[in-house]
Design a protein around this motif. Structure first.
Motif, PDB file in Angstrom:
ATOM      1  N   MET A 180       0.929  -1.567  -0.060  1.00  0.00           N
ATOM      2  CA  MET A 180       0.024  -0.710  -0.323  1.00  0.00           C
ATOM      3  C   MET A 180       0.303   1.019  -0.236  1.00  0.00           C
ATOM      4  O   MET A 180       1.978   1.206   1.046  1.00  0.00           O
ATOM      5  CB  MET A 180      -0.933  -0.198   1.349  1.00  0.00           C
ATOM      6  N   LYS A 181       0.606   2.605  -0.837  1.00  0.00           N
ATOM      7  CA  LYS A 181       1.425   3.571  -1.089  1.00  0.00           C
ATOM      8  C   LYS A 181       1.316   4.426   0.092  1.00  0.00           C
ATOM      9  O   LYS A 181      -0.271   4.198   0.666  1.00  0.00           O
ATOM     10  CB  LYS A 181       1.097   4.223  -2.076  1.00  0.00           C
ATOM     11  N   LYS A 182       3.071   5.074   1.496  1.00  0.00           N
ATOM     12  CA  LYS A 182       2.313   5.394   2.148  1.00  0.00           C
ATOM     13  C   LYS A 182       2.012   6.387   1.573  1.00  0.00           C
ATOM     14  O   LYS A 182       2.216   7.212   0.476  1.00  0.00           O
ATOM     15  CB  LYS A 182       3.483   6.242   3.036  1.00  0.00           C
ATOM     16  N   PRO A 183       0.880   7.376   2.347  1.00  0.00           N
ATOM     17  CA  PRO A 183       0.543   8.306   1.583  1.00  0.00           C
ATOM     18  C   PRO A 183       1.020   9.766   1.949  1.00  0.00           C
ATOM     19  O   PRO A 183       1.976  10.120   2.378  1.00  0.00           O
ATOM     20  CB  PRO A 183      -1.460   8.486   2.731  1.00  0.00           C
ATOM     21  N   SER A 184       1.122  11.041   1.372  1.00  0.00           N
ATOM     22  CA  SER A 184       1.416  12.380   0.812  1.00  0.00           C
ATOM     23  C   SER A 184       1.849  12.687   2.713  1.00  0.00           C
ATOM     24  O   SER A 184       0.836  12.990   3.388  1.00  0.00           O
ATOM     25  CB  SER A 184       1.312  13.406   0.050  1.00  0.00           C
ATOM     26  N   VAL A 185       3.169  13.037   3.777  1.00  0.00           N
ATOM     27  CA  VAL A 185       3.308  13.998   4.514  1.00  0.00           C
ATOM     28  C   VAL A 185       3.044  15.012   4.155  1.00  0.00           C
ATOM     29  O   VAL A 185       3.133  15.568   3.751  1.00  0.00           O
ATOM     30  CB  VAL A 185       4.726  13.388   5.076  1.00  0.00           C
ATOM     31  N   VAL A 186       1.880  15.572   5.591  1.00  0.00           N
ATOM     32  CA  VAL A 186       1.663  17.033   5.652  1.00  0.00           C
ATOM     33  C   VAL A 186       1.907  17.604   6.624  1.00  0.00           C
ATOM     34  O   VAL A 186       1.759  17.465   7.725  1.00  0.00           O
ATOM     35  CB  VAL A 186      -0.011  16.789   5.308  1.00  0.00           C
ATOM     36  N   ARG A 187       2.319  19.637   6.564  1.00  0.00           N
ATOM     37  CA  ARG A 187       2.896  19.906   8.076  1.00  0.00           C
ATOM     38  C   ARG A 187       1.622  20.037   8.549  1.00  0.00           C
ATOM     39  O   ARG A 187      -0.209  20.416   7.843  1.00  0.00           O
ATOM     40  CB  ARG A 187       3.087  21.313   7.368  1.00  0.00           C
ATOM     41  N   LEU A 188       1.206  19.783   9.986  1.00  0.00           N
ATOM     42  CA  LEU A 188      -0.076  20.666  10.874  1.00  0.00           C
ATOM     43  C   LEU A 188       0.245  21.413  11.117  1.00  0.00           C
ATOM     44  O   LEU A 188      -0.780  22.280  11.950  1.00  0.00           O
ATOM     45  CB  LEU A 188       0.679  19.547  12.121  1.00  0.00           C
ATOM     46  N   TYR A 189       1.438  22.558  10.918  1.00  0.00           N
ATOM     47  CA  TYR A 189       1.573  24.454  11.256  1.00  0.00           C
ATOM     48  C   TYR A 189       2.128  25.088   9.990  1.00  0.00           C
ATOM     49  O   TYR A 189       3.003  24.667   8.710  1.00  0.00           O
ATOM     50  CB  TYR A 189       2.576  24.636  12.088  1.00  0.00           C
ATOM     51  N   GLU A 191      10.377  14.860   3.217  1.00  0.00           N
ATOM     52  CA  GLU A 191       9.460  13.927   3.737  1.00  0.00           C
ATOM     53  C   GLU A 191      10.132  13.629   5.063  1.00  0.00           C
ATOM     54  O   GLU A 191       9.556  13.878   6.447  1.00  0.00           O
ATOM     55  CB  GLU A 191       9.152  12.648   3.397  1.00  0.00           C
ATOM     56  N   ASP A 192      11.223  13.382   5.611  1.00  0.00           N
ATOM     57  CA  ASP A 192      11.405  13.291   7.021  1.00  0.00           C
ATOM     58  C   ASP A 192      11.654  14.790   7.448  1.00  0.00           C
ATOM     59  O   ASP A 192      11.292  15.168   8.880  1.00  0.00           O
ATOM     60  CB  ASP A 192      13.641  12.875   6.585  1.00  0.00           C
ATOM     61  N   ARG A 193      11.846  16.287   7.049  1.00  0.00           N
ATOM     62  CA  ARG A 193      12.442  17.678   8.374  1.00  0.00           C
ATOM     63  C   ARG A 193      10.892  17.055   8.399  1.00  0.00           C
ATOM     64  O   ARG A 193      10.492  18.038   9.454  1.00  0.00           O
ATOM     65  CB  ARG A 193      12.676  17.943   7.526  1.00  0.00           C
ATOM     66  N   VAL A 194       9.182  17.079   7.529  1.00  0.00           N
ATOM     67  CA  VAL A 194       7.610  17.439   7.449  1.00  0.00           C
ATOM     68  C   VAL A 194       7.170  16.861   9.433  1.00  0.00           C
ATOM     69  O   VAL A 194       6.616  17.857   9.929  1.00  0.00           O
ATOM     70  CB  VAL A 194       6.848  17.364   6.616  1.00  0.00           C
ATOM     71  N   GLU A 195       7.736  15.680   8.801  1.00  0.00           N
ATOM     72  CA  GLU A 195       7.222  14.638  10.102  1.00  0.00           C
ATOM     73  C   GLU A 195       8.361  15.022  10.935  1.00  0.00           C
ATOM     74  O   GLU A 195       7.488  14.953  12.624  1.00  0.00           O
ATOM     75  CB  GLU A 195       8.000  13.068   9.552  1.00  0.00           C
ATOM     76  N   ALA A 196       9.858  15.619  11.343  1.00  0.00           N
ATOM     77  CA  ALA A 196      10.433  15.834  12.540  1.00  0.00           C
ATOM     78  C   ALA A 196       9.885  16.919  12.847  1.00  0.00           C
ATOM     79  O   ALA A 196       9.443  16.992  13.971  1.00  0.00           O
ATOM     80  CB  ALA A 196      11.969  15.923  12.159  1.00  0.00           C
ATOM     81  N   GLY A 197       9.336  17.981  12.017  1.00  0.00           N
ATOM     82  CA  GLY A 197       8.214  19.184  12.355  1.00  0.00           C
ATOM     83  C   GLY A 197       7.180  18.869  13.173  1.00  0.00           C
ATOM     84  O   GLY A 197       6.451  19.408  14.013  1.00  0.00           O
ATOM     85  N   ASN A 198       6.531  17.996  12.900  1.00  0.00           N
ATOM     86  CA  ASN A 198       4.816  17.695  12.748  1.00  0.00           C
ATOM     87  C   ASN A 198       4.940  16.947  14.330  1.00  0.00           C
ATOM     88  O   ASN A 198       4.383  17.439  14.966  1.00  0.00           O
ATOM     89  CB  ASN A 198       4.264  16.420  12.160  1.00  0.00           C
TER      90      ASN A 198
END
Length: 231
Positions: free
Chosen positions: A1-10, A177-184
């Motif tokens: 299953m394809k991983k969904p796109s990571v979206v910034r929460l802020y 992607e890694d930066r967005v996940e870390a920021g979130n």
């Protein structure tokens, strides 16, 4: 299953996340005694601070884009060199055969300036093969083996740069992607802690209450007050 796109929460900048995070940690340390009953210890505050510092020190997208742009410029410059080398050969071929004969068309250099990177690479290699086949017949018109060797060298260098660019694009996607996940992760933790701060001072100290408000907007006009979260 394809991983969904990571979206910034802020919605504010990463720089604002860093400064806001450090600001809120300073307030939390000031009010450490009030946070202790909620299980928010000095160790957890330091852990968040460490995560923020690590996030601040990671490569930003601006750096990744510039790195990618550098490889793109090198690739495009090499493509221009390859086109010039191909045209140098084709000028000799045209002298011998004209442009309408099948032997000229066998080189397949039509619309050279409009060819994609992959098509140009294939064309360069084809020119070497066909040029080698017709070398004896074209020697009198100035074609040399050295010209074909130059094209081979340029093709190899061009192919390497094409691959390097693909790698840079992939690396940038991963870093983004890694930066967005870390920021979130930082943002969610920050909201969790500041929500406790808001609840602590909501009815007793307006100034301290305001210390824990996070503005999740670019212009900081509308405050975001998170729903109470469990610790």
């Amino acid at each position: 299953m394809k991983k969904p796109s990571v979206v910034r929460l802020y919605t504010f900048s990463d720089a604002t996340l860093v400064t806001t995070g450090k600001e809120k940690i300073a307030f939390m340390r000031r009010d450490a005694t009030a946070f202790t009953p909620f299980g928010i210890t000095a160790t957890l505050m330091t852990s968040l601070e460490t995560a923020i510092n690590a996030f601040s020190n990671t490569i930003t997208d601006i750096e990744a884009v510039n790195s990618q742009a550098g490889v793109t410029a090198s690739k495009d410059a090499k493509a221009d060199q390859l086109r010039v080398a191909i045209r140098t050969v084709m000028a000799r071929v045209e002298l011998k055969y004209g442009t309408s004969e099948a032997k000229y068309k066998k080189f397949g250099t039509e619309a050279l300036s409009k060819q994609s990177d992959s098509d140009l690479l294939i064309t360069g290699k084809r020119v070497v093969r066909v040029g080698t086949e017709f070398l004896a017949a074209l020697t009198a018109n100035g074609l040399t083996a050295a010209m074909l060797t130059t094209i081979t060298t340029l093709c190899n260098e061009f192919e390497t740069l094409i691959i390097d660019l693909k790698i840079k694009i992939g690396e940038r996607d991963i870093m983004q992607e890694d930066r967005v996940e870390a920021g979130n992760t930082i943002y969610k933790t920050l909201v969790k802690y500041t929500t406790i701060g808001l609840s602590l001072w909501e009815t007793s100290d307006v100034a301290k209450y305001n210390d824990y408000v996070i503005y999740n907007t670019i212009n900081s006009e509308v405050p975001e007050v998170a729903a109470p979260l469990t610790v």
